[in-house]
Design an enzyme around this catalytic site. Structure first.
Site, mmCIF file in Angstrom:
data_model
loop_
_atom_site.group_PDB
_atom_site.id
_atom_site.type_symbol
_atom_site.label_atom_id
_atom_site.label_comp_id
_atom_site.label_asym_id
_atom_site.label_seq_id
_atom_site.Cartn_x
_atom_site.Cartn_y
_atom_site.Cartn_z
ATOM 1 N N GLY A 66 0.777 -1.245 0.000
ATOM 2 C CA GLY A 66 0.000 0.000 0.000
ATOM 3 C C GLY A 66 0.800 1.282 0.000
ATOM 4 N N GLU A 85 3.678 4.198 5.872
ATOM 5 C CA GLU A 85 2.469 3.364 5.711
ATOM 6 C C GLU A 85 1.445 4.074 4.839
ATOM 7 O OE1 GLU A 85 0.848 0.756 5.866
ATOM 8 O OE2 GLU A 85 1.019 -0.378 7.729
ATOM 9 N N ASP A 86 0.496 3.325 4.329
ATOM 10 C CA ASP A 86 -0.585 3.932 3.550
ATOM 11 C C ASP A 86 -1.682 4.465 4.471
ATOM 12 O OD1 ASP A 86 -1.325 1.367 4.359
ATOM 13 O OD2 ASP A 86 -2.148 0.771 2.412
ATOM 14 N N ASP A 138 -5.527 2.245 10.628
ATOM 15 C CA ASP A 138 -6.947 2.004 10.883
ATOM 16 C C ASP A 138 -7.106 1.692 12.378
ATOM 17 O OD1 ASP A 138 -9.625 1.440 10.456
ATOM 18 O OD2 ASP A 138 -9.267 -0.556 9.680
ATOM 19 N N LYS A 163 -7.250 6.994 10.509
ATOM 20 C CA LYS A 163 -8.660 6.981 10.929
ATOM 21 C C LYS A 163 -8.688 7.040 12.459
ATOM 22 C CE LYS A 163 -10.271 3.963 7.149
ATOM 23 N NZ LYS A 163 -10.721 2.584 6.852
ATOM 24 N N PHE A 204 -14.243 2.921 4.265
ATOM 25 C CA PHE A 204 -13.247 2.244 3.437
ATOM 26 C C PHE A 204 -12.846 3.111 2.244
ATOM 27 C CE2 PHE A 204 -11.682 -0.805 0.309
ATOM 28 C CZ PHE A 204 -10.784 -1.510 1.092
ATOM 29 N N VAL A 205 -11.546 3.239 2.012
ATOM 30 C CA VAL A 205 -11.042 4.070 0.915
ATOM 31 C C VAL A 205 -10.120 3.276 -0.018
ATOM 32 C CG1 VAL A 205 -11.221 6.304 2.105
ATOM 33 C CG2 VAL A 205 -9.162 4.923 2.414
ATOM 34 N N ASP A 236 -5.821 -0.463 -1.990
ATOM 35 C CA ASP A 236 -6.578 -1.338 -2.887
ATOM 36 C C ASP A 236 -7.907 -1.791 -2.310
ATOM 37 O OD1 ASP A 236 -5.429 -3.128 -0.888
ATOM 38 O OD2 ASP A 236 -6.088 -4.754 -2.206
ATOM 39 N N ARG A 248 -5.221 0.553 -6.778
ATOM 40 C CA ARG A 248 -3.998 1.188 -6.273
ATOM 41 C C ARG A 248 -3.492 2.263 -7.225
ATOM 42 N NH1 ARG A 248 -2.236 -2.044 -1.984
ATOM 43 N NH2 ARG A 248 -2.489 -4.284 -2.242
HETATM 44 P P1 5GP Z 1 -4.587 -1.518 11.036
HETATM 45 O O1 5GP Z 1 -3.620 -2.548 11.520
HETATM 46 O O2 5GP Z 1 -4.210 -0.109 11.403
HETATM 47 O O3 5GP Z 1 -5.997 -1.853 11.433
HETATM 48 O O4 5GP Z 1 -4.660 -1.655 9.474
HETATM 49 C C1 5GP Z 1 -3.698 -1.224 8.617
HETATM 50 C C2 5GP Z 1 -3.892 -1.862 7.247
HETATM 51 O O5 5GP Z 1 -5.286 -2.173 6.969
HETATM 52 C C3 5GP Z 1 -3.457 -0.917 6.158
HETATM 53 O O6 5GP Z 1 -2.082 -1.004 5.894
HETATM 54 C C4 5GP Z 1 -4.338 -1.347 4.995
HETATM 55 O O7 5GP Z 1 -3.714 -2.391 4.291
HETATM 56 C C5 5GP Z 1 -5.611 -1.868 5.636
HETATM 57 N N1 5GP Z 1 -6.697 -0.862 5.634
HETATM 58 C C6 5GP Z 1 -7.269 -0.280 6.700
HETATM 59 N N2 5GP Z 1 -8.235 0.601 6.334
HETATM 60 C C7 5GP Z 1 -8.269 0.560 4.976
HETATM 61 C C8 5GP Z 1 -9.063 1.256 3.995
HETATM 62 O O8 5GP Z 1 -9.944 2.098 4.268
HETATM 63 N N3 5GP Z 1 -8.802 0.949 2.700
HETATM 64 C C9 5GP Z 1 -7.847 0.049 2.316
HETATM 65 N N4 5GP Z 1 -7.681 -0.148 1.012
HETATM 66 N N5 5GP Z 1 -7.085 -0.621 3.219
HETATM 67 C C10 5GP Z 1 -7.294 -0.362 4.533
#
Ligand code: 5GP
Length: 178
Positions: free
Chosen positions: A48, A102-103, A106, A134, A155-156, A162, A168
């Site tokens: 990402g 990071e992208d 969440d 977020k 969700f984005v 992706d 992407r």
């Molecule tokens: P976390 O561990 O913070 O819950 O999640 C991080 C990962 O979840 C990100 O690197 C990404 O791959 C995925 N992710 C979380 N929210 C989104 C979203 O809104 N869209 C997309 N495409 N991936 C997300």
């Protein structure tokens, strides 16, 4: 507002490519100020972060290096359930000024896990850069030093993010249309 179909869902424009570029330039300038006279090592989290990494890198003037890692998740055989693993993390980050790229953050689980794993390699410092955060979805506190945009927990896709492997390559960031 422009709609786009990614795989089998409809998404609508959320953050324009122009806004993203302006913000990434600001983040690059902030990194330059913070790392004056240092040589940071930017570690991108695949897949990402590739687009953000490429743009951020071109907005940093201070001499820097890059590397990439990948985080895999799988169902463990123990009761702890989901186990994660970092692939590609070198030992040669000892003493380096690391910036994780990071992208999106969440729940914050991946960020917290990565910081712990990278700490074990004894870098001089660790900071965290993400294009999206977020805040309402965070399950634990994450110290994020360079944040592109704070967004609601929808969700984005686009700009490296992706949906089922697709989207992407979109230059703008899109939100799932409800
Ligand atoms: P976390 O561990 O913070 O819950 O999640 C991080 C990962 O979840 C990100 O690197 C990404 O791959 C995925 N992710 C979380 N929210 C989104 C979203 O809104 N869209 C997309 N495409 N991936 C997300």
């Amino acid at each position: 507002m422009t709609d786009v179909t990614v795989h089998d869902k409809i998404f609508t424009t959320f953050i324009s490519a122009e806004k993203i570029q302006t913000r990434v330039a600001e983040l690059g300038a902030a990194i330059d100020r913070d790392y004056l006279g240092k040589n940071p090592l930017l570690i991108g989290v695949l897949n990402g972060s590739v687009i953000f990494m490429a743009d951020l890198l071109r907005n940093i003037k201070t001499p820097c290096e890059i590397g990439f890692i990948r985080v895999s998740s799988y169902q463990g055989t123990t009761s702890s359930g989901k186990v994660k693993n970092v692939i590609g993390l070198d030992d040669n980050i000892e003493g380096r000024e690391v910036i994780i790229v990071e992208d999106i953050i969440d729940t914050g689980d991946t960020a917290v896990y990565l910081i712990e794993e990278i700490k074990k390699k004894n870098p001089a410092s660790i900071r965290f850069a993400t294009i999206l955060l977020k805040p309402e979805a965070l399950r634990q506190p994450v110290k994020c030093d360079y944040v592109g945009f704070e967004i609601p927990p929808a969700f984005v896709v686009g700009y490296g993010l992706d949906y089922d492997g697709f989207g992407r390559n979109l230059a703008d960031i899109y939100q799932l249309k409800s």
